[in-house]
Motif scaffolding. Structure first.
Motif, mmCIF file in Angstrom:
data_model
loop_
_atom_site.group_PDB
_atom_site.id
_atom_site.type_symbol
_atom_site.label_atom_id
_atom_site.label_comp_id
_atom_site.label_asym_id
_atom_site.label_seq_id
_atom_site.Cartn_x
_atom_site.Cartn_y
_atom_site.Cartn_z
ATOM 1 N N VAL A 3 48.000 25.468 28.821
ATOM 2 C CA VAL A 3 49.427 25.783 28.725
ATOM 3 C C VAL A 3 50.242 24.488 28.635
ATOM 4 O O VAL A 3 51.198 24.397 27.877
ATOM 5 C CB VAL A 3 49.893 26.631 29.926
ATOM 6 C CG1 VAL A 3 51.366 26.954 29.806
ATOM 7 C CG2 VAL A 3 49.095 27.922 29.987
ATOM 8 N N GLU A 32 46.167 28.081 31.745
ATOM 9 C CA GLU A 32 46.766 29.379 32.039
ATOM 10 C C GLU A 32 46.227 29.919 33.367
ATOM 11 O O GLU A 32 45.025 29.855 33.621
ATOM 12 C CB GLU A 32 46.415 30.357 30.913
ATOM 13 C CG GLU A 32 47.135 31.680 31.023
ATOM 14 C CD GLU A 32 46.971 32.511 29.755
ATOM 15 O OE1 GLU A 32 47.929 33.152 29.366
ATOM 16 O OE2 GLU A 32 45.877 32.501 29.171
ATOM 17 N N LEU A 66 53.169 22.120 24.767
ATOM 18 C CA LEU A 66 53.441 23.281 25.617
ATOM 19 C C LEU A 66 53.020 24.535 24.868
ATOM 20 O O LEU A 66 53.551 24.823 23.784
ATOM 21 C CB LEU A 66 54.935 23.336 25.958
ATOM 22 C CG LEU A 66 55.441 24.597 26.675
ATOM 23 C CD1 LEU A 66 54.740 24.805 28.005
ATOM 24 C CD2 LEU A 66 56.958 24.527 26.876
ATOM 25 N N ASN A 67 52.059 25.239 25.432
ATOM 26 C CA ASN A 67 51.598 26.484 24.831
ATOM 27 C C ASN A 67 51.240 26.299 23.349
ATOM 28 O O ASN A 67 51.612 27.105 22.505
ATOM 29 C CB ASN A 67 52.693 27.545 24.992
ATOM 30 C CG ASN A 67 52.120 28.916 25.290
ATOM 31 O OD1 ASN A 67 50.913 29.063 25.535
ATOM 32 N ND2 ASN A 67 52.962 29.929 25.250
ATOM 33 N N LYS A 69 52.264 24.002 21.237
ATOM 34 C CA LYS A 69 53.262 23.412 20.346
ATOM 35 C C LYS A 69 53.687 22.046 20.881
ATOM 36 O O LYS A 69 53.996 21.911 22.070
ATOM 37 C CB LYS A 69 54.482 24.345 20.276
ATOM 38 C CG LYS A 69 55.562 23.912 19.306
ATOM 39 C CD LYS A 69 56.694 24.960 19.316
ATOM 40 C CE LYS A 69 57.983 24.448 18.726
ATOM 41 N NZ LYS A 69 58.005 24.259 17.286
ATOM 42 N N ILE A 82 63.081 26.634 23.335
ATOM 43 C CA ILE A 82 61.771 26.620 24.016
ATOM 44 C C ILE A 82 61.939 26.979 25.498
ATOM 45 O O ILE A 82 61.166 27.762 26.051
ATOM 46 C CB ILE A 82 61.104 25.224 23.896
ATOM 47 C CG1 ILE A 82 60.798 24.885 22.442
ATOM 48 C CG2 ILE A 82 59.855 25.146 24.757
ATOM 49 C CD1 ILE A 82 59.544 25.512 21.895
ATOM 50 N N SER A 85 62.384 30.682 25.974
ATOM 51 C CA SER A 85 61.257 31.575 25.680
ATOM 52 C C SER A 85 60.003 31.251 26.486
ATOM 53 O O SER A 85 59.219 32.138 26.785
ATOM 54 C CB SER A 85 60.941 31.544 24.179
ATOM 55 O OG SER A 85 60.618 30.234 23.777
ATOM 56 N N GLU A 86 59.821 29.998 26.855
ATOM 57 C CA GLU A 86 58.532 29.608 27.450
ATOM 58 C C GLU A 86 58.568 29.322 28.946
ATOM 59 O O GLU A 86 57.522 29.242 29.574
ATOM 60 C CB GLU A 86 57.980 28.346 26.745
ATOM 61 C CG GLU A 86 57.840 28.456 25.243
ATOM 62 C CD GLU A 86 56.630 29.279 24.814
ATOM 63 O OE1 GLU A 86 55.932 29.832 25.677
ATOM 64 O OE2 GLU A 86 56.402 29.356 23.593
ATOM 65 N N PRO A 162 57.483 34.304 30.660
ATOM 66 C CA PRO A 162 57.358 32.915 30.191
ATOM 67 C C PRO A 162 55.930 32.408 30.334
ATOM 68 O O PRO A 162 55.149 32.964 31.110
ATOM 69 C CB PRO A 162 58.289 32.144 31.125
ATOM 70 C CG PRO A 162 58.259 32.916 32.398
ATOM 71 C CD PRO A 162 58.159 34.367 31.978
ATOM 72 N N ALA A 163 55.616 31.345 29.596
ATOM 73 C CA ALA A 163 54.287 30.737 29.684
ATOM 74 C C ALA A 163 54.080 30.093 31.050
ATOM 75 O O ALA A 163 52.980 30.124 31.586
ATOM 76 C CB ALA A 163 54.109 29.699 28.583
#
Ligand code: ADP
Length: 231
Positions: A3, A32, A66-67, A69, A82, A85-86, A162-163
């Motif tokens: 992650v 994760e 991050l995740n 990206k 970001i 969303s994350e 979120p991640a």
């Protein structure tokens, strides 16, 4: 699944003609489902690290993935996107909207995400039940205890799936009994498969995490598996 990957991360601050080296080549991978505490003395770089991981600030050098990206060189707008969303943020000061109910506070990230009304209500209600606030959905922050306010903040942080959940001294404004309750909630959230990163200077908080990273002078001093995490 990875992650977070920090690769040779450097963060310098310019103060007048002086350069403060807040992070000096930090390497770190978080997978994760991990529950990580980031510790260190005042000035060791915790806030700087939290700002980089939370995409509140970009590193001077190095790469942050991050995740999947690379987010090392994004614009402020892209970073805000970001973040929304994350990352689920949890702060010492709760940061709730004072005029809105618990339910409205939790629905807010879904408004930004463009989720339709009915689904917003359903998801926010479900997660408020999850954090033990079934009876407090229509209460405003000033009608809630500190622990309940932080539960609302936790629900708000989680509602967007979120991640990572990123908490900065999450119990700093709570008494010890309430702190322990919030940390139990974190343990449950971890058990549900979420990735948690908690920045704290308190050993009592960090001992709940399954992995403890200590910073010193902007570097990782130690990175250990907690053999005996508290539930
Ligand atoms: P911690 O959160 O562990 O106390 P920080 O990340 O806040 O550590 O600070 C790390 C170092 O960077 C310290 O020497 C601090 O003085 C410096 N620092 C932090 N933020 C800034 C800033 N905005 N401008 C200049 N120096 C900063």
């Amino acid at each position: 699944k990875e992650v977070i990957r920090l690769k040779e991360i450097v963060k310098n601050y310019k103060v007048g003609t002086q350069i403060v080296r807040a992070l000096r080549s930090v390497n770190l991978v978080i997978h994760e489902g991990e529950y990580v505490a980031i510790m260190g003395a005042s000035g060791s770089g915790k806030s700087t690290m939290m700002n980089v991981i939370g995409c509140l600030d970009t590193p001077t050098a190095g790469n942050y993935v991050l995740n999947g990206k690379d987010v090392s060189d994004l614009s402020d707008d892209e970073l805000a996107e970001i973040r929304n969303s994350e990352i689920g943020f949890i702060f010492q000061t709760f940061n709730l909207m004072p005029r809105n109910t618990a339910l409205e506070n939790v629905m807010l990230p879904l408004v930004y995400a463009g989720v339709r009304k009915q689904e917003r209500v359903e998801r926010a209600e479900k997660i408020l039940v999850n954090v033990g606030l079934e009876e407090r959905m229509e209460h405003k922050p000033n009608e809630l205890s500190g622990g309940q306010r932080q539960r609302v903040a936790v629900a708000r942080a989680l509602v967007n799936r979120p991640a990572i959940l990123l908490a900065d001294e999450p119990t700093g404004n709570l008494d010890s009994t309430t702190s322990e309750e919030i940390m139990q909630l974190f343990s449950e959230i971890h058990k549900q498969g979420n990735t948690l990163v908690v920045v704290t200077h308190e050993e009592d908080i960090a001992r709940h995490a399954h992995r403890i990273i200590r910073l010193k002078d902007g570097q990782v001093e130690s990175d250990i598996v907690n053999p005996n995490p508290v539930y």
